[in-house]
Design an enzyme around this catalytic site. Structure first.
Site, PDB file in Angstrom:
ATOM      1  CD  GLU A 182      19.605 -23.016  -9.708  1.00 45.70           C
ATOM      2  OE1 GLU A 182      20.031 -22.200 -10.537  1.00 45.70           O
ATOM      3  OE2 GLU A 182      19.826 -24.251  -9.798  1.00 45.70           O
ATOM      4  CD  GLU A 376      23.638 -20.341  -8.920  1.00 45.45           C
ATOM      5  OE1 GLU A 376      23.672 -20.912 -10.036  1.00 45.45           O
ATOM      6  OE2 GLU A 376      23.296 -20.924  -7.879  1.00 45.45           O
TER       7      GLU A 376
END
Length: 479
Positions: A182, A376
């Site tokens: 991320e 995810e």
């Protein structure tokens, strides 16, 4: 909904982060990591933003990463459960400070290297592909103290040494890699995302984008090393994804939604296309940001783009330019979002938007034309055992079922998705809040927010459901 056909070699599995599951935070020669300084409670969010009171754990604070769920000592038991579900892949991260405790050792820590050797061997024994993230919210604290972390160009050189070390060590065991988890998070939670600490008078935005440039260069160097050392491997980048919807068809709302999306796409534009986009150059100019780039950086970025785009998807976001509408914000969402009147929310204020999974996947496909990997996706909930000690998490099954169905629709749309590793297949410490009660797993771990409990593992209802999803390659989502 059509009955989507997932590819025969689709990588079903789950995803973990070292700092949220391993524990054993100073065992085996490991150094202190940035996340080891994040306590539970009110101070956590400010520290994640860069207001760090100390570079050592403080007396009287509880640091959930220090023990976590003790995956470091219990990984064989947990992997056996993942294998029972039928996992084809497990996404994990390597703790940088297990390999180089201060980040600057001449020789890596053999005990740390051996731990991941053993972990990967255990996965392969069960025919589970390791999917390995090089940096998942993880910076050796010694490098934050000495260099100010990623604001300093020195980090590029040190990260390259770390990346080359683990790529060489595990080249025969790991075929799927990612560079920074991320990566866009450094704009929102700079200490969590990049170990950045700020003091009064700092030009925060300039420091963030300078750090971003250093991470982008370091990512390109890791891609280069992976392609040279493991030619048959794939190495990707990773985005915290989720489209911004304009609240109305007012062109100002539409444009703001585009700008919000670009804040995140910027990182992937560089990693996937190999150059800074025009809108980023204008942003730097308009905000008088002086980003130092060295000779050769442009060529390095251009010649070492990623093989695939990894992304997390939990929810969509909504944005508005109307001050009255802006008052109606959701809680708990790191990115900040207007409440969407068409969508429900989780207990922690996260918008539930399965269709957004399909929208996001299509947008990424249209933008980059590269394979995608959903690394995810999951539903955080306060799971409470019933009188028989069982957890009937139908709400989780419903969330995942609808998201997987929309992912299947994206594949039918022509989007090339190579795998799906749902977040937290076993309960772990929440990154955002440090809580244990915000659970994502198919496997319950007996541990509470204060660190009490036996750490015993037990299967939730969703365990058998996901087992069925995998065994039918996504055909049976009802379980």
């Amino acid at each position: 909904m059509t009955k989507s056909q997932f590819p025969n070699d689709f990588l079903w599995g789950g995803a973990l982060a070292a700092n949220q599951c391993e524990g054993a935070y100073l065992a085996g020669g490991k150094g202190l990591s940035s996340v080891d300084l994040l306590p539970t409670g009110d101070k956590r969010r400010n520290i994640m933003k860069g207001d760090v009171p100390a570079f050592t754990p403080l007396e009287g604070e509880f640091y959930p990463s220090h023990e976590a769920i003790d995956f470091y000592n219990r990984y064989k038991e947990d992997i056996a459960l993942f294998a029972e579900m039928g996992f084809k892949a497990l996404r994990v991260s390597i703790a940088w400070a297990r390999i180089f405790p201060t980040g600057e050792e001449v020789l890596p820590n053999e005990e740390g290297l051996q731990f991941y050797d053993d972990l990967f061997d255990e996965l392969l024994k069960h025919n589970i592909e390791p999917v390995v993230t090089l940096a998942h919210f993880d910076v050796p604290v010694a490098l934050i103290e000495k260099y100010g972390s990623w604001r300093n160009r020195k980090m590029v050189e040190l990260f390259e040494v770390y990346a080359q070390t683990v790529l060489k060590r595990y080249k025969d065991k790991v075929k799927y890699w990612m560079t920074f988890n991320e990566i866009n998070m450094l704009l929102h939670l700079p200490f969590l995302g990049a170990g950045l600490v700020f003091k009064e008078g700092d030009n925060v935005k300039e420091i963030q984008y300078q750090a971003a440039h250093h991470q982008l260069v370091a990512s390109a160097l890791a891609v280069k090393a992976c392609h040279e050392l493991i030619p048959d491997a794939m190495i990707g980048c990773m985005l915290a994804a989720g489209s911004f919807y304009p609240y109305t068809c007012n062109p100002d709302d539409i444009f703001q939604g585009m700008e919000k999306d670009r804040e995140s796409y910027f990182f992937i534009d560089v990693q996937s296309r190999g150059e800074y986009p025009g809108y980023a150059k204008r942003f730097f100019k308009d905000h008088n940001l002086n980003i130092v780039m060295e000779s050769g950086d442009a060529e390095l970025l251009k010649n070492n783009t990623v093989d695939y785009i990894g992304f997390s998807y939990y929810s969509s976001r909504t944005t508005s330019t109307d001050p009255e509408v802006q008052k109606n914000m959701t809680s708990g969402n790191v990115f900040g979002s207007i409440a969407n009147p068409y969508l429900a929310k989780s207990e922690w204020g996260w918008t539930i938007d399965p269709k957004g999974m399909r929208i996001t996947a299509n947008q990424l496909h249209d933008r980059y034309q590269k394979p995608l990997f959903v690394v995810e996706n999951g539903y955080g909930a306060n799971d409470v055992p019933d009188a028989n000690g069982e957890i009937n998490d139908d709400y989780r099954i419903d969330y995942l079922k609808r998201h997987i169905a929309e992912m299947g629709e994206a594949i039918e749309d022509g989007v090339n998705i190579i795998g799906y590793t749902s977040w937290g297949p076993i309960d772990i410490v929440s990154a955002s809040t440090g809580e244990m009660k915000k659970r994502y797993g198919y496997i319950y771990v007996d541990r509470d927010n204060e660190g009490n409990g036996t750490l015993k593992r037990s299967k939730k209802k969703s365990f058998a459901w996901y087992q069925r999803v995998i065994s039918t390659n996504g055909v049976d989502l009802e379980g």
